[in-house]
Design a protein around this motif. Structure first.
Motif, PDB file in Angstrom:
ATOM      1  N   GLU A 161       7.836  10.906  -1.573  1.00  0.00           N
ATOM      2  CA  GLU A 161       8.927  11.171  -2.535  1.00  0.00           C
ATOM      3  C   GLU A 161      10.126  11.719  -1.763  1.00  0.00           C
ATOM      4  O   GLU A 161      10.052  12.778  -1.139  1.00  0.00           O
ATOM      5  CB  GLU A 161       8.463  12.156  -3.603  1.00  0.00           C
ATOM      6  N   LEU A 162      11.220  10.978  -1.828  1.00  0.00           N
ATOM      7  CA  LEU A 162      12.430  11.415  -1.144  1.00  0.00           C
ATOM      8  C   LEU A 162      13.082  12.548  -1.926  1.00  0.00           C
ATOM      9  O   LEU A 162      12.962  12.630  -3.158  1.00  0.00           O
ATOM     10  CB  LEU A 162      13.402  10.242  -0.999  1.00  0.00           C
ATOM     11  N   PRO A 163      13.798  13.446  -1.223  1.00  0.00           N
ATOM     12  CA  PRO A 163      14.403  14.598  -1.915  1.00  0.00           C
ATOM     13  C   PRO A 163      15.453  14.174  -2.939  1.00  0.00           C
ATOM     14  O   PRO A 163      15.964  13.057  -2.920  1.00  0.00           O
ATOM     15  CB  PRO A 163      15.007  15.413  -0.775  1.00  0.00           C
ATOM     16  N   GLU A 164      15.770  15.108  -3.817  1.00  0.00           N
ATOM     17  CA  GLU A 164      16.726  14.832  -4.897  1.00  0.00           C
ATOM     18  C   GLU A 164      18.120  14.522  -4.370  1.00  0.00           C
ATOM     19  O   GLU A 164      18.869  13.764  -4.991  1.00  0.00           O
ATOM     20  CB  GLU A 164      16.781  16.049  -5.837  1.00  0.00           C
ATOM     21  N   ASN A 165      18.445  15.098  -3.234  1.00  0.00           N
ATOM     22  CA  ASN A 165      19.790  14.896  -2.689  1.00  0.00           C
ATOM     23  C   ASN A 165      19.851  13.748  -1.689  1.00  0.00           C
ATOM     24  O   ASN A 165      20.729  13.726  -0.824  1.00  0.00           O
ATOM     25  CB  ASN A 165      20.281  16.190  -2.031  1.00  0.00           C
ATOM     26  N   PHE A 166      18.946  12.828  -1.795  1.00  0.00           N
ATOM     27  CA  PHE A 166      18.957  11.673  -0.881  1.00  0.00           C
ATOM     28  C   PHE A 166      20.284  10.934  -1.042  1.00  0.00           C
ATOM     29  O   PHE A 166      20.693  10.577  -2.162  1.00  0.00           O
ATOM     30  CB  PHE A 166      17.790  10.736  -1.198  1.00  0.00           C
ATOM     31  N   PRO A 167      21.019  10.701   0.050  1.00  0.00           N
ATOM     32  CA  PRO A 167      22.362  10.097  -0.047  1.00  0.00           C
ATOM     33  C   PRO A 167      22.333   8.726  -0.719  1.00  0.00           C
ATOM     34  O   PRO A 167      21.602   7.832  -0.299  1.00  0.00           O
ATOM     35  CB  PRO A 167      22.803   9.973   1.410  1.00  0.00           C
ATOM     36  N   GLY A 168      23.135   8.592  -1.752  1.00  0.00           N
ATOM     37  CA  GLY A 168      23.285   7.300  -2.410  1.00  0.00           C
ATOM     38  C   GLY A 168      22.280   7.014  -3.498  1.00  0.00           C
ATOM     39  O   GLY A 168      22.498   6.091  -4.303  1.00  0.00           O
ATOM     40  N   CYS A 198       0.795  -1.227   0.000  1.00  0.00           N
ATOM     41  CA  CYS A 198       0.000   0.000   0.000  1.00  0.00           C
ATOM     42  C   CYS A 198       0.832   1.283   0.000  1.00  0.00           C
ATOM     43  O   CYS A 198       0.265   2.378   0.012  1.00  0.00           O
ATOM     44  CB  CYS A 198      -0.952  -0.002   1.199  1.00  0.00           C
ATOM     45  N   ILE A 199       2.148   1.163   0.026  1.00  0.00           N
ATOM     46  CA  ILE A 199       3.005   2.362   0.095  1.00  0.00           C
ATOM     47  C   ILE A 199       3.845   2.457  -1.173  1.00  0.00           C
ATOM     48  O   ILE A 199       4.411   1.471  -1.633  1.00  0.00           O
ATOM     49  CB  ILE A 199       3.912   2.311   1.325  1.00  0.00           C
ATOM     50  N   ARG A 200       3.915   3.705  -1.693  1.00  0.00           N
ATOM     51  CA  ARG A 200       4.760   3.977  -2.855  1.00  0.00           C
ATOM     52  C   ARG A 200       5.820   5.004  -2.444  1.00  0.00           C
ATOM     53  O   ARG A 200       5.505   6.112  -2.014  1.00  0.00           O
ATOM     54  CB  ARG A 200       3.950   4.513  -4.022  1.00  0.00           C
ATOM     55  N   VAL A 201       7.080   4.606  -2.608  1.00  0.00           N
ATOM     56  CA  VAL A 201       8.210   5.486  -2.283  1.00  0.00           C
ATOM     57  C   VAL A 201       8.954   5.798  -3.584  1.00  0.00           C
ATOM     58  O   VAL A 201       9.400   4.881  -4.268  1.00  0.00           O
ATOM     59  CB  VAL A 201       9.156   4.842  -1.259  1.00  0.00           C
TER      60      VAL A 201
END
Length: 655
Positions: free
Chosen positions: A78-85, A43-46
């Motif tokens: 939605e994780l930020p653009e600068n998410f490490p790795g 049920c989760i979209r990342v």
């Protein structure tokens, strides 16, 4: 989670199912298995950049504080653009969340640690969470190995500012510095060769080709980005490494990134900007003052200054470099100096010449202030600087745009008292006159104003006399100096003849063991007596050939030789008379031959009364032979002079 050792990681990463192409497939299997075991739907979209992950809510919120907050009222994050790795790192974290052992190695540990911190995967949400496990791996595995620490530190460059905030960079830098200090100390004596220092380069002209020999650990350090490199240098100094080991690392780094041909050929604006940044940082890292002269060649400072002029470094940094070079100028060589590029039309007005002129003037001012306080004359360092500056003038003298006034200004940068030898100055002036053959005699006289022929060698003085480019005043001065040298040579010759005459006779009168003549191949003492005369005769012949003496001067020398011959004749008669007197005294008296009556009798009967009161016990046969040989030698000298002058000399009286 399994933690692999660094030696196992390199092989397992290439063949492991956890390598990058298979992580996505493995994650899908885990998600399907979780759905089957729990009966809970996906049920989760990342979303991470351009990749979407369909996951379950409970595993995510149970181990990540960040996802727990974001998924409170929504099912999409939605994780930020600068998410490490990026997506690859998130896939590995998702596997850990679903309970799968994650393969950790030095290449991914920094990215995983930064991403885990971003997602707040700490002990506050789950025991044995990812952050603590990664810290344990860093401390117990990575920071204990030189190679692994270097790998992690290089990866941290792409993870700023996360890696900096988590102190990963600082821990790696401190670990590298500690291991480098241990390498220098070498407690187990494993090193076969000594650590490289710059002592052997101090007396050589600087060249980027002469610093090739480096230890492997030094090569690793100079491969680091400059921001990390300068922090390693600071840590090395804080941990007590001596400057003679730290400075070579800085020199090697600057040589690779600033002074080598490869670095100097780059014309890109970004590369030029980076070069300026490194150059500024290197200047700040270098030791300054007196201690720098023992660890860094002055030619290296000149090379940095040359690059500073090319890249337009700020004035404070250039002034710092110039001040350091000024204090070490007496150690420099001609090859180290700033020389304008070949083909430059106006070298005299170039920035290189102006910079050199400024440093020499600063050195003279500092030396004058020091000497005024100490009340001492110029020392050898000042002589070295003057000779160095005159040699530099020979390089810039061919500039066709340089006028005599400007050349005189350059000559006057060094006081006349600093010039102990004027040969280099003569060379510079001669080069200038060859390049400017049309200047007037007055201008030539102005240029040669400070040239003193008395401080030239004999060969240079002869060359100056024969040099048509030199002004008439200088040629007359050179002729006068040459004439003075001629008289000095004759005076030395005359004094040496007198010394040979008096010294040999007195030596024969003071020793009864001296039987052979000083011109025979006797012992070392006899040969030593004969050496000055033979050397002077050779010197006399050389002087005559080189200087073409006048007839009057040679006649004067011949006259002195005849006087010496007459004195020897008188001495010989005196010896013969004394021999007769001594024999009569021995016949008439059977007392001591050297008694008071004998001495007084010899004094009364000797009409020359010189040195006859104590010679009654000497061997007069040897003295007669000695005097006869001296007379023969002087006769030969006199005959030689008479043939030379084509005049007939009077024959000396026979004995």
């Amino acid at each position: 989670m399994d933690i692999a050792s660094p030696k196992d990681c390199s092989s397992s990463v290439a063949s492991s199912p956890y390598s990058s192409p298979n992580i996505g497939a493995l994650l899908k299997i885990k998600v399907i298995t979780w759905s089957q075991e729990t009966g809970l739907p996906v049920c989760i979209r990342v979303r991470v950049k351009d990749k979407i992950f369909n996951l379950h809510k409970f595993p995510l919120t149970s181990k990540s504080g960040y996802l727990k907050r974001r998924l409170k009222d929504t099912h999409e994050v939605e994780l930020p653009e600068n998410f490490p790795g990026g997506p690859e790192t998130f896939e590995m974290i998702a596997l850990f969340i679903y309970g799968t052992s994650t393969m950790i190695d030095p290449f991914n540990v920094a990215a995983l640690r930064c991403a885990a911190q971003f997602l707040e995967m700490t002990e506050d949400y789950c025991t044995g969470n990812l952050c603590d496990r990664l810290d344990l791996y860093l401390n117990q595995v990575v920071l204990q190995s030189w190679d692994d620490t270097l790998i992690v530190l290089q990866r941290c460059q792409l993870l700023l500012p996360w890696s900096e905030d988590l102190l990963i960079v600082s821990r790696c830098i401190e670990s590298l510095a500690f291991m480098a200090c241990m390498e220098i100390l070498d407690p187990e004596r494993k090193r076969d060769t000594p650590v490289v220092t710059l002592d052997e380069l101090a007396s050589q002209s600087w060249s980027c080709e002469i610093v090739r020999q480096q230890d492997l650990w030094m090569k690793d350090l100079i491969a680091l980005p400059f921001d990390f490199f300068k922090r390693v240098i600071g840590s090395l100094r804080r941990q007590g490494m001596k400057e003679k080991y730290v400075s070579p690392i800085i020199v090697f780094y600057a040589n690779k990134w600033l002074l080598s041909k490869k670095s100097s050929d780059d014309n890109d604006s970004d590369i030029s900007r980076r070069t300026s940044m490194i150059l500024q940082g290197i200047i700040d890292l270098l030791p300054m003052g007196e201690k720098a002269s023992k660890v860094i060649p002055v030619g290296f400072y000149f090379a940095l200054l040359s690059r500073s002029l090319e890249h337009g470094l700020r004035n404070e940094s250039k002034a710092k470099l110039q001040s350091q070079i000024t204090s070490l100028l007496h150690f420099a060589q001609v090859e180290d100096l700033l020389v304008p590029e070949s083909g430059t039309a106006a070298m005299s007005s170039s920035i290189e010449v102006a910079t050199m002129e400024s440093m020499v003037s600063a050195y003279v001012a500092a030396a004058a202030a020091s000497n005024s306080h100490m009340n001492r004359p110029p020392d050898a360092r000042n002589f070295s600087v003057a000779e160095l500056w005159d040699s530099y003038l020979s390089i810039v003298a061919p500039d066709p745009e340089m006028d005599p006034k400007r050349f005189m200004e350059l000559i006057e940068r060094v006081p006349p008292s600093y010039r102990q030898n004027h040969y280099q100055l003569y060379r510079a002036i001669n080069t200038f006159l060859k390049t400017h053959p049309n200047i007037s005699q007055d201008e030539k006289g102005l240029v040669c104003k400070y040239l003193d022929c008395q401080r030239l060698s004999q060969e240079a003085c002869i060359e100056a006399v024969q040099n048509e480019l030199m002004p008439l005043r200088l040629i007359v001065q050179a002729l006068f100096v040459q004439q003075l040298n001629t008289h000095k040579a004759f005076k030395e010759c005359s004094d040496s003849f007198r010394y040979a005459h008096c010294g040999d006779i007195s030596g024969s009168l003071s020793s009864q063991n001296l039987v052979e003549s000083p011109y025979t191949d006797g012992g070392p003492e006899l040969q030593q007596h004969s050496r000055p005369l033979s050397l002077l005769l050779q010197k006399d012949n050389i002087v005559m050939r080189n200087f073409n003496f006048s007839t009057a001067e040679y006649e004067s020398t011949s006259f002195r030789i005849q006087n010496l011959e007459q004195e020897l004749m008188s001495l010989k008669r005196s010896l013969q008379l004394q021999n007769i007197v001594t024999k009569k005294a021995e016949t008439s008296q059977k007392v001591k031959p050297c008694g008071l009556e004998t001495r007084s009798l010899s004094k009364r009967r000797n009409h020359i009364g010189q040195a006859t009161s104590c010679i009654s016990s000497l061997n007069f046969a040897s003295q007669r032979r000695y005097a006869s040989r001296l007379l023969k030698l002087f006769r030969r000298i006199t005959l030689f002079g008479s043939r030379k002058l084509k005049k007939k000399q009077p024959t000396p009286p026979k004995s």
